[in-house]
Design a protein around this motif. Sequence first.
Motif, PDB file in Angstrom:
ATOM      1  N   ILE A  28       0.787  -1.206   0.081  1.00  0.00           N
ATOM      2  CA  ILE A  28      -0.028  -0.051   0.040  1.00  0.00           C
ATOM      3  C   ILE A  28       0.999   1.071  -0.020  1.00  0.00           C
ATOM      4  CG2 ILE A  28      -1.621   1.434   1.122  1.00  0.00           C
ATOM      5  CD1 ILE A  28      -2.705  -1.178   2.453  1.00  0.00           C
ATOM      6  N   LEU A  29       0.663   2.097  -0.946  1.00  0.00           N
ATOM      7  CA  LEU A  29       1.768   3.385  -1.086  1.00  0.00           C
ATOM      8  C   LEU A  29       0.727   4.258  -0.179  1.00  0.00           C
ATOM      9  CD1 LEU A  29       3.122   3.207  -4.548  1.00  0.00           C
ATOM     10  CD2 LEU A  29       4.121   2.447  -2.393  1.00  0.00           C
ATOM     11  N   THR A  30       0.999   5.044   0.530  1.00  0.00           N
ATOM     12  CA  THR A  30       0.437   5.980   1.435  1.00  0.00           C
ATOM     13  C   THR A  30       1.408   6.877   2.052  1.00  0.00           C
ATOM     14  OG1 THR A  30      -1.305   6.055   2.942  1.00  0.00           O
ATOM     15  CG2 THR A  30       0.373   4.592   3.348  1.00  0.00           C
ATOM     16  N   GLY A  31       0.693   8.095   2.456  1.00  0.00           N
ATOM     17  CA  GLY A  31       1.496   8.940   3.308  1.00  0.00           C
ATOM     18  C   GLY A  31       0.658   8.961   4.716  1.00  0.00           C
ATOM     19  N   PHE A  67      -1.413   3.946   8.446  1.00  0.00           N
ATOM     20  CA  PHE A  67      -1.008   2.863   7.800  1.00  0.00           C
ATOM     21  C   PHE A  67       0.421   2.515   7.929  1.00  0.00           C
ATOM     22  CE2 PHE A  67      -4.774   3.462   5.345  1.00  0.00           C
ATOM     23  CZ  PHE A  67      -5.405   2.305   5.119  1.00  0.00           C
ATOM     24  N   LEU A  68       1.106   3.569   7.678  1.00  0.00           N
ATOM     25  CA  LEU A  68       2.561   3.594   7.934  1.00  0.00           C
ATOM     26  C   LEU A  68       3.286   3.127   9.292  1.00  0.00           C
ATOM     27  CD1 LEU A  68       3.637   6.741   6.119  1.00  0.00           C
ATOM     28  CD2 LEU A  68       3.865   4.495   5.344  1.00  0.00           C
ATOM     29  N   CYS A  78       3.328  -1.285   4.153  1.00  0.00           N
ATOM     30  CA  CYS A  78       2.697   0.055   3.855  1.00  0.00           C
ATOM     31  C   CYS A  78       3.886   0.797   3.995  1.00  0.00           C
ATOM     32  CB  CYS A  78       1.640   0.488   4.960  1.00  0.00           C
ATOM     33  SG  CYS A  78       0.252  -0.704   5.182  1.00  0.00           S
ATOM     34  N   MET A  79       4.123   1.867   2.818  1.00  0.00           N
ATOM     35  CA  MET A  79       5.234   2.647   2.486  1.00  0.00           C
ATOM     36  C   MET A  79       4.673   3.899   1.695  1.00  0.00           C
ATOM     37  SD  MET A  79       7.512   0.630  -0.394  1.00  0.00           S
ATOM     38  CE  MET A  79       7.457  -1.093   0.660  1.00  0.00           C
TER      39      MET A  79
END
Length: 88
Positions: free
Chosen positions: A57-60, A64-65, A74-75
């Motif tokens: 999962i690409l997220t800011g 999640f991180l 998650c990154m």
Amino acid sequence: MQIIGRKAPQYLADAEVMLAEMSYELIRAVYHAEKLIRDAKDQPILNAAIVSEVDIILTGDKDFLSLGMERPQCMTVAQFLAQEGIDS
């Protein structure tokens, strides 16, 4: 796209082109919890990713991180690009 438009509008056009060119599969939200996340609004997204066996999962999003999950991992986009050896 709403979040990109709000947080990084300068990338909105590029994001639209990228999404138009990518293949993807629509995954319905799943409402039972496999692993809990602090923000209840994020729970269906995390559940769907787990049930669908998503790798990354690409997220800011800090919620999640901070999960520390092995899968899905998650990154941030920057972390992903560094992992792939791509200069950002």
